[in-house]
Design a protein around this motif. Structure first.
Motif, PDB file in Angstrom:
ATOM      1  N   MET A   2      50.891  82.814  -0.279  1.00 56.74           N
ATOM      2  CA  MET A   2      50.705  83.923  -1.203  1.00 56.74           C
ATOM      3  C   MET A   2      49.923  85.071  -0.579  1.00 56.74           C
ATOM      4  SD  MET A   2      52.272  83.287  -3.976  1.00 56.74           S
ATOM      5  CE  MET A   2      51.550  84.616  -4.940  1.00 56.74           C
ATOM      6  N   HIS A   3      49.510  84.906   0.682  1.00 56.93           N
ATOM      7  CA  HIS A   3      48.696  85.924   1.328  1.00 56.93           C
ATOM      8  C   HIS A   3      49.441  87.257   1.386  1.00 56.93           C
ATOM      9  CE1 HIS A   3      45.579  87.588   3.799  1.00 56.93           C
ATOM     10  NE2 HIS A   3      46.423  87.850   4.776  1.00 56.93           N
ATOM     11  N   TYR A 140      70.236  82.161  -8.992  1.00 54.61           N
ATOM     12  CA  TYR A 140      70.160  82.929  -7.741  1.00 54.61           C
ATOM     13  C   TYR A 140      68.847  82.730  -6.994  1.00 54.61           C
ATOM     14  CZ  TYR A 140      74.130  85.030 -10.065  1.00 54.61           C
ATOM     15  OH  TYR A 140      75.329  85.208 -10.710  1.00 54.61           O
ATOM     16  N   ALA A 141      68.012  81.830  -7.471  1.00 55.94           N
ATOM     17  CA  ALA A 141      66.737  81.549  -6.806  1.00 55.94           C
ATOM     18  C   ALA A 141      66.911  80.427  -5.793  1.00 55.94           C
ATOM     19  CB  ALA A 141      65.682  81.170  -7.842  1.00 55.94           C
ATOM     20  N   SER A 142      66.174  80.529  -4.715  1.00 55.66           N
ATOM     21  CA  SER A 142      66.233  79.518  -3.658  1.00 55.66           C
ATOM     22  C   SER A 142      65.081  78.527  -3.805  1.00 55.66           C
ATOM     23  CB  SER A 142      66.137  80.201  -2.291  1.00 55.66           C
ATOM     24  OG  SER A 142      64.839  80.788  -2.140  1.00 55.66           O
ATOM     25  N   GLU A 143      65.122  77.499  -2.984  1.00 53.81           N
ATOM     26  CA  GLU A 143      64.005  76.550  -2.958  1.00 53.81           C
ATOM     27  C   GLU A 143      62.732  77.240  -2.492  1.00 53.81           C
ATOM     28  OE1 GLU A 143      63.770  73.436  -4.032  1.00 53.81           O
ATOM     29  OE2 GLU A 143      65.823  73.596  -4.780  1.00 53.81           O
ATOM     30  N   TYR A 144      62.868  78.219  -1.611  1.00 54.33           N
ATOM     31  CA  TYR A 144      61.689  78.969  -1.166  1.00 54.33           C
ATOM     32  C   TYR A 144      61.097  79.777  -2.321  1.00 54.33           C
ATOM     33  CZ  TYR A 144      58.701  82.209   1.398  1.00 54.33           C
ATOM     34  OH  TYR A 144      57.631  82.937   1.840  1.00 54.33           O
ATOM     35  N   LEU A 147      59.193  77.457  -4.376  1.00 57.06           N
ATOM     36  CA  LEU A 147      57.943  77.105  -3.698  1.00 57.06           C
ATOM     37  C   LEU A 147      56.902  78.211  -3.853  1.00 57.06           C
ATOM     38  CD1 LEU A 147      56.465  75.042  -1.958  1.00 57.06           C
ATOM     39  CD2 LEU A 147      57.479  76.111   0.064  1.00 57.06           C
ATOM     40  N   LEU A 148      57.344  79.467  -3.751  1.00 64.72           N
ATOM     41  CA  LEU A 148      56.423  80.592  -3.960  1.00 64.72           C
ATOM     42  C   LEU A 148      55.812  80.559  -5.356  1.00 64.72           C
ATOM     43  CD1 LEU A 148      58.041  83.826  -2.417  1.00 64.72           C
ATOM     44  CD2 LEU A 148      55.830  82.814  -1.832  1.00 64.72           C
ATOM     45  N   ALA A 149      56.653  80.358  -6.356  1.00 62.90           N
ATOM     46  CA  ALA A 149      56.160  80.306  -7.730  1.00 62.90           C
ATOM     47  C   ALA A 149      55.233  79.117  -7.929  1.00 62.90           C
ATOM     48  CB  ALA A 149      57.326  80.232  -8.710  1.00 62.90           C
TER      49      ALA A 149
END
Length: 270
Positions: A2-3, A140-144, A147-149
């Protein structure tokens, strides 16, 4: 992860503040957080004063400079909020929705773009870094993106991943859940005061009792029924309370009430 991520909250209500408060409490470095709200300058000024958020930026620049856009309006205001930001949203923007009942497909339809969307349901215990949050990803969201959320919401409590079909249940159980707990504690408090305890004494006893019961459950595989029966002895005080609880079908009525919240979440989505 999250930086240096720039967060834009669309909406400045209780849930937005709870998340912002938790992020500010948890973080080592000050994240770039901005908030836009329809008209309430007083509310924005309050958030700026308490959490050092940038409130004076124009909407087009606020959206353009954001990495993650968090939709935190009232569900009924979803369409108008999206209409305001839609001209400035780009494909790179990750959209995170904490709108009760609103599906990722509904947001996609209103945006008119195939942005990655994460649907999340935290609760107001984010204020003290104890939110129970469930997240799921849109088409349309990825696994990444997920992970961010997850990383974002882990700063304010615990996170689980669910299917979107489960989100209405999550909303009724943990999203609204703190209110149920406060309501129950209010009943304990009123009885304590009626029986001679003062407010400070009652609060200390009730808080520790609730915390202790929750902690006990985390440390055992025993059923909840076995845990409350463990407290009872034949002809004792707990049994006397449970006779009244069962006579009034309290558990059944409580379950029906939570189901009403779940059904309302489904109605909001439709």
């Amino acid at each position: 992860m999250m930086h240096n991520k720039r967060l834009l909250f669309v909406g400045a209500g209780a849930m937005a503040e709870a998340i912002i408060s938790g992020i500010r409490l948890a973080e080592q470095q000050q994240s770039d957080i901005r908030v836009i709200n329809r008209n309430d300058e007083t509310r924005l000024s309050l958030l700026n004063e308490k959490y050092n958020i940038d409130k004076g930026i124009e909407m087009d620049l606020a959206v353009a400079e954001a990495d993650m856009i968090i939709l935190a309006t009232k569900p009924k205001d979803m369409a108008s909020a999206i209409d305001r930001i839609q001209p400035y949203v780009e494909p790179r923007h990750l959209i995170i929705s904490v709108l009760a009942g609103i599906t990722t497909q509904t947001i996609t339809n209103h945006l008119g773009e195939n942005n990655p969307i994460i649907r999340a349901m935290p609760n107001t215990s984010a204020n003290v870094l104890q939110s129970a949050t469930a997240v799921c990803k849109g088409d349309y969201a990825s696994e990444y993106d997920l992970l961010l959320a997850t990383t974002l919401f882990e700063t304010i409590g615990s996170v689980i991943h669910v299917e979107e079909t489960q989100m209405d249940a999550v909303t009724g159980i943990s999203g609204s859940g703190p209110a149920y707990m406060y309501y129950m504690m209010e009943g304990l408090q009123q009885t304590a005061l009626q029986n001679g305890l003062n407010e400070d004494e009652a609060k200390k006893l009730i808080v520790q009792t609730v915390l202790g019961a929750a902690m006990r459950w985390t440390k055992t595989d025993a059923s909840l029924e076995s845990l409350y029966k463990e407290v009872m002895s034949p002809g004792g005080t707990t049994e006397a309370a449970f006779v009244t609880l069962e006579e009034n079908e309290v558990q059944r009525h409580f379950s029906r009430s939570v189901q009403a919240a779940i059904e309302r979440s489904k109605q909001l989505g439709s």
